[in-house]
Design a protein around this motif. Structure first.
Motif, PDB file in Angstrom:
ATOM      1  N   LYS A 104      10.924 -17.900 -22.561  1.00  0.00           N
ATOM      2  CA  LYS A 104      11.408 -16.535 -22.723  1.00  0.00           C
ATOM      3  C   LYS A 104      10.295 -15.540 -22.420  1.00  0.00           C
ATOM      4  N   THR A 105      10.681 -14.429 -21.804  1.00  0.00           N
ATOM      5  CA  THR A 105       9.805 -13.271 -21.673  1.00  0.00           C
ATOM      6  C   THR A 105      10.468 -12.145 -22.464  1.00  0.00           C
ATOM      7  N   GLY A 106      10.028 -11.990 -23.693  1.00  0.00           N
ATOM      8  CA  GLY A 106      10.719 -11.069 -24.588  1.00  0.00           C
ATOM      9  C   GLY A 106      12.051 -11.645 -24.989  1.00  0.00           C
ATOM     10  N   HIS A 151      14.571 -17.826 -19.400  1.00  0.00           N
ATOM     11  CA  HIS A 151      14.396 -18.340 -18.040  1.00  0.00           C
ATOM     12  C   HIS A 151      14.557 -19.856 -18.042  1.00  0.00           C
ATOM     13  N   ASP A 185      14.877 -19.698 -10.351  1.00  0.00           N
ATOM     14  CA  ASP A 185      14.812 -19.171 -11.714  1.00  0.00           C
ATOM     15  C   ASP A 185      16.214 -18.725 -12.123  1.00  0.00           C
TER      16      ASP A 185
END
Length: 856
Positions: free
Chosen positions: A519-521, A525, A584
């Protein structure tokens, strides 16, 4: 009470409990009241202006649907995970003890996870977060309860590199459900299992993304032909199995030694790039396919260069082979039919040790048949052993082997004059054979050995490595007899013969990829990164002869004389490929998903000439794809995508300029829906594919080619598969395809592509009695309509459309199945495909097959 009675009883009980606890509404503010509300049952009748206004747009309708779902949802206030002995219990505490509406028949597995989606539920935990806990027991890495959309929650239990081995139950109130696919019912409790039922609806496929992703989450049209559908139809070829997929039609005769088809207007060709085996490309895949070893067939429509390298832009077929099972099972099947058809097969699987860390599977089959064509007999043999070794909790190694033998003549069809066009001598019968009964003059024998392995290692719940290798050795001693010209009397056919006794093809494929989730924030993904290598070597000596001509209306066989025309030395062709791909899958929001992907390929081809010289060409290509999925509800997806493909064109123009790779470009939008409690799936797709850099004749130098050719296909497709009612299954679809030449120097712009019907429709449906003394008795009906098609790119003649009717009757009880299948019930006279005005292929007449199978 058996397991399925418990399933049905649990679902009905949940529905009744929900329906008997309605919320009462406060007339002043519209807020729901609890059981202690003093609001009277009678309320003033609201005036029209006080009622919610009717939705005038799709957006307003969806907003009202979501609002109603949220208002009627049950609040989950607490989640508890309790390990006890060899069991893990997950408890969902609801507001006021209200029951949750759960249909456990929809419980499923995704990779190494058990998944349960619960509708009409909202997480309302004290800390306001979604629930998660790691490593609650040995063998289970995590338990997650998440809000997947405003009115549905999901329970996910993930095992360590495999499905959890212990019993996992979900408790809500007095009801207990087993998440395990083969969970047993605990004593004195209502337990519903999530065992996947037989059916035509398959929710997951790896072909669309190379990852374990639900089909509804993919921005492409992906269709699956499952094992039960293959068995119910008793198909003998991949081409025939694909008839229930919208937009897929045969490109060859059913008697051909090759599997060829058209998808969305474009032919798969003979390169093998559009037929994969377990996700690996192999130029030998167009022949020697062992049907007893097929678990299911997956179809990704449109260009697939971003995942699988070279191929036609129409679509890609992925054959999924059978894998070992942890529980012992033995199956035997026999078939007998007209045209002296006989088939036998076996499928054995199970553990080789008590710990079940070593599993095996062995499938084998033998098939022998005549055909409706004179002197045309076929024999196929196959054996496929598989061994899986669970080295540790995180590592698994699978070895696979397959050996097939195919023996038959070549099917070259009949001329258009006398079949689809008038002939002064009359109509040619569909049993006419233009070859020779002597297999020394006409044969197509194929011996294929495939060996390989797959190594999987789970570094963590969020990181997995997969390494796969396969080597194929194909030997095809062949005497290829084919038509050369039809003389003016319209009955004398000139023929030629090419002898290739030492023809061979070797293919080697190595693929390594890694899948990671992070996770990005708040954005999730799933990233795929991989590298693959492929080498294909093809060669063989050839001798060309002229054969005595044949009288099509009064043939005399076994008297042909050969006249030598030319000899061709063995000049091996070596094709190499290096591909790097990255993808992605991004969850921007719970109901908004983005897919970004691309692949860079370096492809080369070298020809070693007999005089010691060589020819070499190398090309590079980048193939991107991007897609977006919006899901207003958990059963509905809107999607849009862009994708590309490429195919190397070897050679040069008159000016010695190398050809650029052929490119395919697709734009697609569509909608997917899973109806009837996710038992029936539909996909509606709109697309446009442009195929550019197509080779066409050079007007100034007819013996050379130039790259000004372009073809375009536009269409609409509707696919449907699944179960309408208990026991009533359906698979089929409709396709409108407008495939034309848009630029060319040889053929007229606007011509339709050959073998592509403008309209095509397929329907296969079965019903099986579920209860009572007639339980297990069923029948099936198939309708296959293929519209008129052009016979060649010049559009000089047409192939008429047809409707074929199939029928099946069967009895299935416990481990026994007896079936009767009839193809072309009404004995329609139809034509499957055309290659040229000398090669038009009749479809088979009335065909009947009886089968009996037993498992123990």
């Amino acid at each position: 009470m058996n397991r399925w009675h418990l399933v049905l009883g649990g679902a009905i009980a949940g529905a009744l409990l929900v329906s008997t606890s309605p919320q009462e509404v406060n007339a002043e503010d519209g807020e729901p009241q609890g059981r202690g509300s003093k609001q009277e049952a009678t309320s003033p009748i609201p005036r029209r202006k006080e009622l919610p206004h009717s939705a005038k747009t799709v957006r307003e309708w969806l907003a009202q649907v979501r609002e109603a779902e949220v208002q009627n949802s049950v609040r989950v206030l607490d989640v508890r995970v309790t390990p006890t002995g060899n069991e893990l219990e997950i408890t969902l505490e609801t507001e006021n003890g209200k029951p949750l509406l759960i249909d456990a028949t929809q419980f499923r597995t995704e990779g190494n996870s058990l998944v349960a989606d619960i509708p009409n539920a909202v997480l309302a935990l004290p800390d306001g977060q979604e629930f998660s806990t790691d490593n609650p027991t040995e063998g289970i890495t995590s338990v997650r309860v998440t809000q997947i959309n405003p009115s549905n929650i999901r329970v996910t239990v993930t095992g360590n590199n495999a499905l959890p081995t212990q019993e996992v139950t979900l408790r809500t109130g007095d009801l207990v459900y087993s998440l395990k696919p083969e969970g047993d019912a605990p004593d004195e409790e209502i337990v519903v299992t999530g065992e996947r039922q037989r059916g035509y609806f398959v929710p997951d496929a790896t072909t669309g993304s190379r990852t374990d992703t639900p089909i509804r989450d993919l921005p492409f049209s992906v269709q699956v032909v499952p094992l039960e559908l293959l068995q119910d139809r008793q198909v003998q070829r991949v081409n025939e199995a694909l008839r229930t997929i919208a937009g897929v039609t045969p490109g060859q005769s059913s008697q051909s030694a090759f599997e060829e088809y058209t998808i969305r207007g474009f032919s798969s060709g003979f390169s093998g790039g559009n037929i994969l085996r377990n996700g690996l490309r192999d130029a030998t895949n167009t022949s020697g396919i062992a049907l007893p070893n097929i678990e299911q067939i997956e179809v990704l429509k449109g260009p697939a260069g971003a995942l699988f390298s070279q191929g036609s832009p129409g679509g890609t077929v992925n054959i999924i082979t059978k894998k070992p099972l942890a529980n012992a099972r033995y199956s035997l099947e026999g078939l007998i039919g007209n045209f002296d058809t006989y088939r036998g097969s076996l499928d054995f699987t199970g553990p080789l040790n008590d710990a079940k860390t070593l599993l095996y599977r062995l499938t084998a089959g033998a098939y022998s048949s005549g055909t409706f064509i004179d002197f045309f007999d076929r024999r196929n043999y196959a054996i496929a052993p598989v061994l899986t070794w669970q080295i540790g909790e995180a590592t698994k190694l699978t070895f696979e082997g397959e050996y097939t033998i195919s023996q038959q003549p070549n099917d070259r069809g009949l001329p258009a004059k006398g079949t689809v066009l008038p002939n002064v001598n009359g109509t040619l019968p569909r049993n006419r054979f233009i070859g020779e009964p002597d297999d020394q003059l006409d044969k197509n024998d194929r011996y294929a050995l495939r060996l390989g392995y797959t190594l999987e290692h789970q570094f963590s719940p969020d990181l997995k490595l997969r390494n796969t290798f396969r080597a194929t050795r194909l030997r095809t001693p062949q005497n290829s007899l084919f038509p050369q010209a039809l003389l003016d009397d319209e009955r004398t056919l000139e023929r030629e013969l090419v002898v290739a006794d030492d023809q061979f093809q070797d293919n080697y494929t190595l693929d390594t990829n890694i899948v990671g989730t992070f996770k990005t924030g708040t954005i999730a993904h799933k990233v795929l990164f991989g590298v693959d290598l492929n080498r294909n070597i093809y060669g063989g000596r050839g001798i060309q002869f002229a054969l005595s001509p044949i009288d099509l209306f009064n043939p005399v066989y076994n008297q042909s004389e050969k006249t030598l025309i030319a000899e061709f030395p063995s000049e091996p062709i070596t094709s190499d490929l290096l591909g790097i791909y990255l993808q992605d899958q991004i969850d921007l929001l719970p109901n908004l998903k983005l897919l970004l992907g691309g692949r860079f390929d370096i492809v080369s081809q070298k020809i070693d000439f007999a005089d010691g010289s060589e020819s070499f060409q190398q090309d590079e290509a980048f193939s991107p794809r991007i897609g977006l999925v919006y899901q207003p509800t958990d059963w509905l997806s809107f999607y849009a995508s862009y994708s590309r493909s490429f195919l190397q064109n070897v050679g040069s123009t008159f000016e010695r300029t190398l050809f650029k790779p052929e490119r395919g470009t697709q734009y697609e939008v569509g909608v997917k829906a899973d109806w009837l409690n996710r038992k029936l799936s539909t996909t509606l797709a709109f697309y446009q594919i442009t195929r550019s850099n197509v080779l066409t004749s050079d007007p100034a130098n007819p013996n050379f080619s130039i790259q000004t050719g372009e073809q375009r296909s536009r269409g609409i497709e509707l696919d449907i598969a699944g179960e309408i009612l208990p026991g009533w299954k359906i698979a089929g679809g409709y396709a409108y395809t407008n495939a034309r030449i848009t630029a060319d120097t040889t053929f007229e712009v606007g011509n339709r592509l050959n073998n592509v019907p403008e309209h095509a429709f397929s329907l296969w449906t079965t019903y099986e009695v579920q209860t009572g003394s007639l339980k297990g008795i069923g029948g099936g009906l198939g309708l296959f309509y293929v519209g008129q098609r052009e016979g060649d790119l010049g559009n000089t003649f047409q192939i008429p459309g047809y409707v074929r009717t199939d029928l099946s009757l069967f009895y299935r009880r416990d481990n026994l199945r007896i079936g009767l299948n009839i193809e072309n019930l009404l004995d329609a006279r139809y034509f499957e495909a055309s290659e040229s005005d000398l090669r038009v292929f009749y479809g088979a007449p009335f065909t009947v097959k009886g089968t009996i199978s037993y498992s123990f």
